[in-house]
Design a protein around this motif. Structure first.
Motif, PDB file in Angstrom:
ATOM      1  N   LEU A   1       0.819  -1.213   0.000  1.00  0.00           N
ATOM      2  CA  LEU A   1       0.000   0.000   0.000  1.00  0.00           C
ATOM      3  C   LEU A   1       0.854   1.265   0.000  1.00  0.00           C
ATOM      4  O   LEU A   1       0.399   2.343   0.333  1.00  0.00           O
ATOM      5  CB  LEU A   1      -0.943  -0.004   1.211  1.00  0.00           C
ATOM      6  N   LYS A   2       2.132   1.121  -0.370  1.00  0.00           N
ATOM      7  CA  LYS A   2       3.078   2.231  -0.541  1.00  0.00           C
ATOM      8  C   LYS A   2       3.612   2.805   0.766  1.00  0.00           C
ATOM      9  O   LYS A   2       4.129   3.913   0.795  1.00  0.00           O
ATOM     10  CB  LYS A   2       2.474   3.371  -1.393  1.00  0.00           C
ATOM     11  N   PHE A   3       3.486   2.060   1.870  1.00  0.00           N
ATOM     12  CA  PHE A   3       4.152   2.447   3.109  1.00  0.00           C
ATOM     13  C   PHE A   3       5.591   1.968   3.003  1.00  0.00           C
ATOM     14  O   PHE A   3       5.869   0.923   2.424  1.00  0.00           O
ATOM     15  CB  PHE A   3       3.482   1.788   4.320  1.00  0.00           C
ATOM     16  N   LYS A   4       6.513   2.744   3.564  1.00  0.00           N
ATOM     17  CA  LYS A   4       7.924   2.384   3.490  1.00  0.00           C
ATOM     18  C   LYS A   4       8.520   2.376   4.891  1.00  0.00           C
ATOM     19  O   LYS A   4       8.184   3.222   5.712  1.00  0.00           O
ATOM     20  CB  LYS A   4       8.682   3.402   2.637  1.00  0.00           C
ATOM     21  N   PRO A   5       9.449   1.423   5.146  1.00  0.00           N
ATOM     22  CA  PRO A   5      10.129   1.431   6.440  1.00  0.00           C
ATOM     23  C   PRO A   5      10.959   2.706   6.574  1.00  0.00           C
ATOM     24  O   PRO A   5      11.538   3.186   5.604  1.00  0.00           O
ATOM     25  CB  PRO A   5      11.041   0.213   6.391  1.00  0.00           C
ATOM     26  N   ILE A   6      10.986   3.256   7.771  1.00  0.00           N
ATOM     27  CA  ILE A   6      11.812   4.434   8.030  1.00  0.00           C
ATOM     28  C   ILE A   6      13.237   3.951   8.272  1.00  0.00           C
ATOM     29  O   ILE A   6      13.472   3.078   9.112  1.00  0.00           O
ATOM     30  CB  ILE A   6      11.284   5.226   9.233  1.00  0.00           C
ATOM     31  N   GLU A   7      14.173   4.537   7.546  1.00  0.00           N
ATOM     32  CA  GLU A   7      15.570   4.157   7.665  1.00  0.00           C
ATOM     33  C   GLU A   7      16.039   4.336   9.105  1.00  0.00           C
ATOM     34  O   GLU A   7      15.716   5.323   9.754  1.00  0.00           O
ATOM     35  CB  GLU A   7      16.427   5.017   6.727  1.00  0.00           C
ATOM     36  N   GLY A   8      16.769   3.365   9.592  1.00  0.00           N
ATOM     37  CA  GLY A   8      17.283   3.424  10.956  1.00  0.00           C
ATOM     38  C   GLY A   8      16.347   2.788  11.973  1.00  0.00           C
ATOM     39  O   GLY A   8      16.681   2.693  13.144  1.00  0.00           O
ATOM     40  N   THR A   9      15.148   2.372  11.518  1.00  0.00           N
ATOM     41  CA  THR A   9      14.239   1.656  12.416  1.00  0.00           C
ATOM     42  C   THR A   9      13.926   0.309  11.775  1.00  0.00           C
ATOM     43  O   THR A   9      14.019   0.146  10.572  1.00  0.00           O
ATOM     44  CB  THR A   9      12.912   2.405  12.639  1.00  0.00           C
ATOM     45  N   GLN A  10      13.541  -0.610  12.565  1.00  0.00           N
ATOM     46  CA  GLN A  10      13.133  -1.919  12.066  1.00  0.00           C
ATOM     47  C   GLN A  10      11.620  -2.044  12.044  1.00  0.00           C
ATOM     48  O   GLN A  10      11.080  -2.954  11.455  1.00  0.00           O
ATOM     49  CB  GLN A  10      13.706  -3.015  12.963  1.00  0.00           C
ATOM     50  N   THR A  11      10.933  -1.123  12.729  1.00  0.00           N
ATOM     51  CA  THR A  11       9.512  -1.346  12.961  1.00  0.00           C
ATOM     52  C   THR A  11       8.583  -0.225  12.533  1.00  0.00           C
ATOM     53  O   THR A  11       7.390  -0.440  12.460  1.00  0.00           O
ATOM     54  CB  THR A  11       9.257  -1.602  14.458  1.00  0.00           C
ATOM     55  N   VAL A  12       9.087   0.955  12.250  1.00  0.00           N
ATOM     56  CA  VAL A  12       8.195   2.072  11.940  1.00  0.00           C
ATOM     57  C   VAL A  12       8.123   2.268  10.429  1.00  0.00           C
ATOM     58  O   VAL A  12       9.136   2.346   9.750  1.00  0.00           O
ATOM     59  CB  VAL A  12       8.656   3.373  12.621  1.00  0.00           C
ATOM     60  N   PHE A  13       6.887   2.349   9.908  1.00  0.00           N
ATOM     61  CA  PHE A  13       6.643   2.571   8.492  1.00  0.00           C
ATOM     62  C   PHE A  13       5.982   3.933   8.327  1.00  0.00           C
ATOM     63  O   PHE A  13       5.296   4.411   9.215  1.00  0.00           O
ATOM     64  CB  PHE A  13       5.700   1.504   7.934  1.00  0.00           C
ATOM     65  N   VAL A  14       6.162   4.531   7.151  1.00  0.00           N
ATOM     66  CA  VAL A  14       5.552   5.829   6.873  1.00  0.00           C
ATOM     67  C   VAL A  14       4.941   5.836   5.481  1.00  0.00           C
ATOM     68  O   VAL A  14       5.459   5.212   4.557  1.00  0.00           O
ATOM     69  CB  VAL A  14       6.574   6.982   7.029  1.00  0.00           C
ATOM     70  N   TYR A  15       3.820   6.521   5.365  1.00  0.00           N
ATOM     71  CA  TYR A  15       3.162   6.774   4.081  1.00  0.00           C
ATOM     72  C   TYR A  15       3.192   8.274   3.884  1.00  0.00           C
ATOM     73  O   TYR A  15       2.641   9.023   4.688  1.00  0.00           O
ATOM     74  CB  TYR A  15       1.719   6.279   4.125  1.00  0.00           C
ATOM     75  N   LYS A  16       3.884   8.735   2.840  1.00  0.00           N
ATOM     76  CA  LYS A  16       3.992  10.161   2.545  1.00  0.00           C
ATOM     77  C   LYS A  16       3.415  10.419   1.164  1.00  0.00           C
ATOM     78  O   LYS A  16       4.051  10.131   0.156  1.00  0.00           O
ATOM     79  CB  LYS A  16       5.445  10.616   2.590  1.00  0.00           C
ATOM     80  N   PRO A  17       2.205  10.971   1.096  1.00  0.00           N
ATOM     81  CA  PRO A  17       1.591  11.202  -0.217  1.00  0.00           C
ATOM     82  C   PRO A  17       2.396  12.144  -1.095  1.00  0.00           C
ATOM     83  O   PRO A  17       2.392  12.001  -2.307  1.00  0.00           O
ATOM     84  CB  PRO A  17       0.223  11.777   0.120  1.00  0.00           C
ATOM     85  N   ASP A  18       3.127  13.077  -0.507  1.00  0.00           N
ATOM     86  CA  ASP A  18       3.939  13.993  -1.311  1.00  0.00           C
ATOM     87  C   ASP A  18       5.015  13.239  -2.078  1.00  0.00           C
ATOM     88  O   ASP A  18       5.313  13.554  -3.218  1.00  0.00           O
ATOM     89  CB  ASP A  18       4.597  15.059  -0.432  1.00  0.00           C
ATOM     90  N   ASP A  19       5.612  12.218  -1.459  1.00  0.00           N
ATOM     91  CA  ASP A  19       6.618  11.396  -2.132  1.00  0.00           C
ATOM     92  C   ASP A  19       6.016  10.657  -3.320  1.00  0.00           C
ATOM     93  O   ASP A  19       6.620  10.523  -4.364  1.00  0.00           O
ATOM     94  CB  ASP A  19       7.229  10.374  -1.172  1.00  0.00           C
ATOM     95  N   LEU A  20       4.773  10.165  -3.157  1.00  0.00           N
ATOM     96  CA  LEU A  20       4.120   9.430  -4.224  1.00  0.00           C
ATOM     97  C   LEU A  20       3.796  10.339  -5.411  1.00  0.00           C
ATOM     98  O   LEU A  20       3.963   9.948  -6.553  1.00  0.00           O
ATOM     99  CB  LEU A  20       2.833   8.780  -3.714  1.00  0.00           C
ATOM    100  N   GLN A  21       3.344  11.546  -5.118  1.00  0.00           N
ATOM    101  CA  GLN A  21       3.015  12.482  -6.200  1.00  0.00           C
ATOM    102  C   GLN A  21       4.252  12.843  -6.997  1.00  0.00           C
ATOM    103  O   GLN A  21       4.210  12.920  -8.223  1.00  0.00           O
ATOM    104  CB  GLN A  21       2.350  13.730  -5.631  1.00  0.00           C
ATOM    105  N   SER A  22       5.374  13.056  -6.307  1.00  0.00           N
ATOM    106  CA  SER A  22       6.592  13.427  -7.027  1.00  0.00           C
ATOM    107  C   SER A  22       7.117  12.280  -7.881  1.00  0.00           C
ATOM    108  O   SER A  22       7.839  12.490  -8.833  1.00  0.00           O
ATOM    109  CB  SER A  22       7.665  13.896  -6.035  1.00  0.00           C
ATOM    110  N   GLN A  23       6.716  11.043  -7.549  1.00  0.00           N
ATOM    111  CA  GLN A  23       7.134   9.876  -8.322  1.00  0.00           C
ATOM    112  C   GLN A  23       6.065   9.458  -9.331  1.00  0.00           C
ATOM    113  O   GLN A  23       6.194   8.452 -10.005  1.00  0.00           O
ATOM    114  CB  GLN A  23       7.413   8.694  -7.378  1.00  0.00           C
ATOM    115  N   GLY A  24       4.965  10.209  -9.399  1.00  0.00           N
ATOM    116  CA  GLY A  24       3.884   9.897 -10.322  1.00  0.00           C
ATOM    117  C   GLY A  24       3.115   8.653  -9.968  1.00  0.00           C
ATOM    118  O   GLY A  24       2.573   7.976 -10.820  1.00  0.00           O
ATOM    119  N   MET A  25       3.046   8.314  -8.675  1.00  0.00           N
ATOM    120  CA  MET A  25       2.425   7.069  -8.232  1.00  0.00           C
ATOM    121  C   MET A  25       1.035   7.269  -7.638  1.00  0.00           C
ATOM    122  O   MET A  25       0.441   6.342  -7.153  1.00  0.00           O
ATOM    123  CB  MET A  25       3.311   6.371  -7.211  1.00  0.00           C
ATOM    124  N   ARG A  26       0.517   8.448  -7.642  1.00  0.00           N
ATOM    125  CA  ARG A  26      -0.779   8.650  -7.007  1.00  0.00           C
ATOM    126  C   ARG A  26      -1.807   9.113  -7.973  1.00  0.00           C
ATOM    127  O   ARG A  26      -1.671   9.676  -8.952  1.00  0.00           O
ATOM    128  CB  ARG A  26      -0.635   9.657  -5.870  1.00  0.00           C
TER     129      ARG A  26
END
Length: 70
Positions: free
Chosen positions: A45-70
């Motif tokens: 669902l386009k959530f990505k692990p946060i670098e430096g953590t093993q357990t926290v994921f983030v969904y950033k719609p701005d990142d998806l728009q800049s990649q043309g994925m939304r």
């Protein structure tokens, strides 16, 4: 906490897509998956692990728009 009891039928995906696209549009969402299987679900669902953590994921719609994925 989010849990779907009838797994594998697409209900969870539909609920999360509704939340991300219509209830929380433009919002950054953080989560902690319960296990490896749920982590795979969130990654689809386009959530990505946060670098430096093993357990926290983030969904950033701005990142998806800049990649043309939304």
């Amino acid at each position: 906490m989010f849990e779907v009891l009838e797994k594998g039928k697409g209900y969870g995906r539909k609920i999360i897509e509704e939340l991300l696209n219509n209830q929380l549009p433009g919002c950054t969402v953080y989560l902690i998956p319960n296990n490896k299987e749920s982590a795979t679900f969130w990654e689809k669902l386009k959530f990505k692990p946060i670098e430096g953590t093993q357990t926290v994921f983030v969904y950033k719609p701005d990142d998806l728009q800049s990649q043309g994925m939304r």
